[in-house]
Every structure is written in structure tokens, then in C-alpha cells.
Design an enzyme around this catalytic site. Sequence first.
Site, mmCIF file in Angstrom:
data_model
loop_
_atom_site.group_PDB
_atom_site.id
_atom_site.type_symbol
_atom_site.label_atom_id
_atom_site.label_comp_id
_atom_site.label_asym_id
_atom_site.label_seq_id
_atom_site.Cartn_x
_atom_site.Cartn_y
_atom_site.Cartn_z
ATOM 1 N N LYS A 560 0.821 -1.208 0.000
ATOM 2 C CA LYS A 560 0.000 0.000 0.000
ATOM 3 C C LYS A 560 0.858 1.263 0.000
ATOM 4 O O LYS A 560 2.024 1.261 0.423
ATOM 5 C CB LYS A 560 -0.934 0.007 1.233
ATOM 6 N N ARG A 595 -3.706 -10.664 3.715
ATOM 7 C CA ARG A 595 -3.966 -10.597 2.266
ATOM 8 C C ARG A 595 -2.755 -9.928 1.618
ATOM 9 O O ARG A 595 -2.481 -8.753 1.864
ATOM 10 C CB ARG A 595 -5.243 -9.797 2.004
#
Length: 621
Positions: A560, A595
Site C-alpha cells: 500500500k 492478504r
Amino acid sequence: MYGSVRSDSDTGVLVCIAFPSVSRHSSAHLKGTAESDANTNDPHFPSSISDCSSLQSIFNPLSSRMLMMGKLGTMIHTGRFLLRRFSEPPPAVAMAVTPSRVSFHRYYSSKFISLVSPHVSPFSSLFRPQALSSSAFSSLSTPTRVQVDSTEHEVVIALGSNIGNRMNNFREALRLMKLYGICLTRHSCLYETAPVLVTDQPRFLNAAVRGVTKLPPHELLTVLKTIERDMGRTDGIRYGPRPLDLDILFYGKMRIASDKLIIPHERLWERPFVLAPLVDLLGTAVDNDAVAHWHSLALHPGGIHQSWERLGGESLVGQDGVQRVLPIGDKLWDFTSRTHVMGILNLTPDSFSDGGQFQSLENAVSRVREMISQGADIIDIGAQSTRPMATRISSQEELERLLPVLEAVRGLPEMEGKLISIDTFNSEVASEAISNGADILNDVSAGALDSNMHKVVAESGVPYMAMHMRGDPCTMQSEENLQYGDVCKDVASELYTRVRDAEISGIPAWRVMIDPGIGFSKRVEHNLDVITDLPKIREEMAKRSIGVSHAPVLIGPSRKRFLGDICGRPEAADRDAATVASVTAGILGGANIIRVHNVKDNADAAKVCDAMLRRRGRSKG
């Protein structure tokens, strides 16, 4: 026979039961009868019950009036029922403090009153305890309020099964409860438990539900027994195998003791397989008067929570006797024993990390094989990008990307024992994906972007991953959506609201997983706070629902942007080391699922974290 009731306080209570098969009298008849009682010698006994004339619209009166005296006390026939006042109490059979349409307001100091029939001797019993199922009784502290004809009661029902398809047995039981007018509002987690007393039998699946019903307690019991029979239960060995076992743990604010029903059951407090799901239905904060009453019935002053802790509490979960599980298809998934790795497969041309790499069927299947070989437990397939400012595509386009890959992946031999998750916030896509073999539905909006999503998931029976996000991918990073007081408290509150909406729509809490939404509607500092303080999110959720706080938690920090901002890595592919660091912190804080894009390195990190947790003797969830 008689019906009687006594409170835990020193004050007596008034019991009112209707006789439905006789003719109507006027309110004046009621008043005159009460005023004719000159032999009670009780300053607290009413000289008039004209204030109770509204009973006329509810109760049919008896055919005659009578006033009788005897060893059992004074009996006054009011024209609608007989009241017997005792100097000593008869055995208590029920009590309640539940609102109703009609009530008497009187204080009877140390007097005990019961109902007797004018049709037989006043010295014989009129009502067996089970007959009290048609009325509710109330006793409060001074002044006493006795109430009848109550409407809805909040109830707790325990479920157990160890024959046949246990999960299907539960699903059918819930369906039948709803048909019988039991509105289910909360669900516990699921527990697989070892049998007790009769140990030579299969393991049980246990759970509990909260709901509201207008059925009186004994009628509710009859309904539950009917459901058990409909599900194939027969008279057999006590504590032996059974397709379904339904028990009333609590009914409103009543304490009930009859030859057919005891609430609360005296052995409730010593059974982990009952207490664990019961605790799940509560919050650490008391949410209403009924729950406060349930706590008051516990053996310990700290209520149900202290009773559970005295028994062993969370230390019992994860042991051989009690295992918290999540249903996936016909199997039960033990999500607490280790960290599970979810590998990301993006079929989009515009995802922030690997957009366009796996759009061909061949490349997508090859990538799945690679992730499975590296240790992935779950493959999460997405055909709609959720990166900031991503364009929303049509359902048709999303399905055209998704279905061929889903079909191919589902048929891979390597997928034996693995799970497929579909990442979509579109209910039409979700429905088609589930019909084509998806095991889990992963919704970044938790139903906020498609009002039909919860209904689709509820009907499907698959587990539901609910993620925290404000707005949509185009607005989630707006200034308005980045305002938090305490980010962990706010995320917990907002995500819990979405989960409650899902549960009310028919998705049991035992099928819900939660994702705090790292990178969605959050600044760098917010993401760091969420990763490092997952226990606080669980704690905040537990204030409202302990069951939801035990749901599997997924974190998805992989590659991210906030990691790039911290490390000075503008390219997403260069953020794998930072991902491992954040994943490690999350697992040690209680995350059950990670994840990730880079399965190999993060799977190794998860194994090391799990070894650390086992060394500490900690379980997750």
C-alpha cells in the site's frame, strides 16, 4: 391447582390469569365485588379496583362471584378471576418484569396472592405451572407493578447438533424459528465441542441466538420441540446423539420453574459449550434491562461474564473440548490455530500494484499455481479495481473478466483443500460468483455500495468479509472521509454497524469476517494505528458484541501507498519488505488472515509469528 408467583424481594405479587370461556361482565361488577370484601383486614388490600376496568377489554369474566375463607387464605372473586392472598407463599413458578398493556399498581407487604378457580374446591390446585405460559408476571421493588398480557419478550436459545450435516441442521432450525414468529437478532460464534457424559458419540456443533417473540414461554418450548421432531430427533439415550437440540436459556425477565421448563437451568453455569456461545450474544456493556436481568441470575456477582471466567473463559477455547470455528460449505474452518495466507489475484488493467499482468486466462492460472506452491490458503480474485479514484465498471464487464478464471481455478487439482474468495462490492457479480464455486465473498464496502448485497450473501450461506471504508473508491480519500477522533474506536463502531446490518439481513455473526480497511479512507498515521492496535478494535466491538469481536480479522497492508510514503518506495513492487514488517505487527496483534501479493515471504513471516504466539500460549480470535 393454583398459579402463584414470588419475587426475589420481600414484597408479594399479584397473579392475574384469564378464564377465556365465560361470559362478559361490566366494570361495575368488578368494582362492586372488590368493595364487598370486608374480611380481609388488610390496609394494603385494594378497596376498589375500578382503576383496573380496562381488563374488561382483554379478559372474559367468570360466571359468578364468590368470597371464600380457609386455611389457604382469603380468596376474592372479582367477577373475572379469583385472588387468593397467602400468609405464607406457595412455591414460586415464574416471575417477570416485562412491560404490558394492562397492569395493577398496588403494594402488598409480605402478602402472597394466587389465582384459584371458582369451579372446583378452593383447596385444590387449579393451575399447573405449565398453564402459566399464557400469562406474564411481574414483581418490582416498592411499589409493586404486576403486569399481564405482555407482547414481545427477548429470548436466548441454544442450539446443538452432532448427527448428519450439523451446519444444515442449524440453518434449517433458524429458518423454522423465523416461520414460527421468532425474530432472530443476534448469533453467537460456532463451537465444535467434545461430547460430555456420553462420550462415545460424534463431536457436537454448538451455538446460541438471541431473538424476540410473542410466544409465551411454554408455547415457545412446544415450538422448539416441534422443530426438533421435524428435524428428525427422537426419544433416545439421554445426552446421546441428536440431529438437533434446542434449549431456552433465558426468556425476557422471567425466572421459571415448572415440571417442563426451568429458566435458567441449574447446570447452565458449569457447561462451557453453553456458556461460550451465550457470552458471545452479549457485550461487555449491558445493552438493556433484559440483559441486566440475565446477569442477575448468574451464580457470581459479576454476572454471566464472571461465571464464564470462573469456568476458564477464553483459555478453554482452542483446547480439545471447545473449538471456535467458521462454516465454509459443509466444512468447519479452524481459523484460530494459525495465520492463514490469502494470495491476491487481480484481473484488472488498473490495479495499483499488478494491474494488467494477469488478464489472460493462462497468466491468471499460472499465478494461482505459483501462490499455492508458496503457501497460500485462499486465493482472492478481483475483477473490479478498488484503488483510489478507480472507475467503476459494469456488472457484465466484471463478470466477463471473472467467470472464466473462476471456473479454471476451481478445477485445478492444486486447489484441493484451498479456498476461493471473490473481491467485489456488486451483488449481481457476487451472486454469479457464488453460483460458480466461490467460497467467500469479500466486500470492501461491507454492503454500503449495493443495498442488495446482504440479501444475496444471506441466501447463499457463504462467509462474508466486511471491510471498513468511508464513501467509495473515488471519495474514500477525501478530506471529509479522513476525519477521525480515535481511529480504532471509530473504525470499530462503523464496521460494527455494517456487521449488525448484515446480521439483521440474515447473515449470522458466525459467518462474518472483518477487515479494518488498511489504506481505505485513512492517512498514514491512521493505518499505523490500526495495524498496531488491532486488540483495541476487538475490545471496542466487544462492548457491543463479544461474538463479533471474536470474528476472524483480515489485514491487507500489502504494497500500500502508506508503506511507500514511510520507506520512500514509490514503486509498489519495492514495498514487499515493508509489507512483511506490517504483516508481522498485525499477526502479533491478533490478525487471523493476511492478504498479500508476495505469498512466499509473508507466509514465512506468518509461520514465525505463529511460533512466537504458541510460545506465549496465546490464541487468536
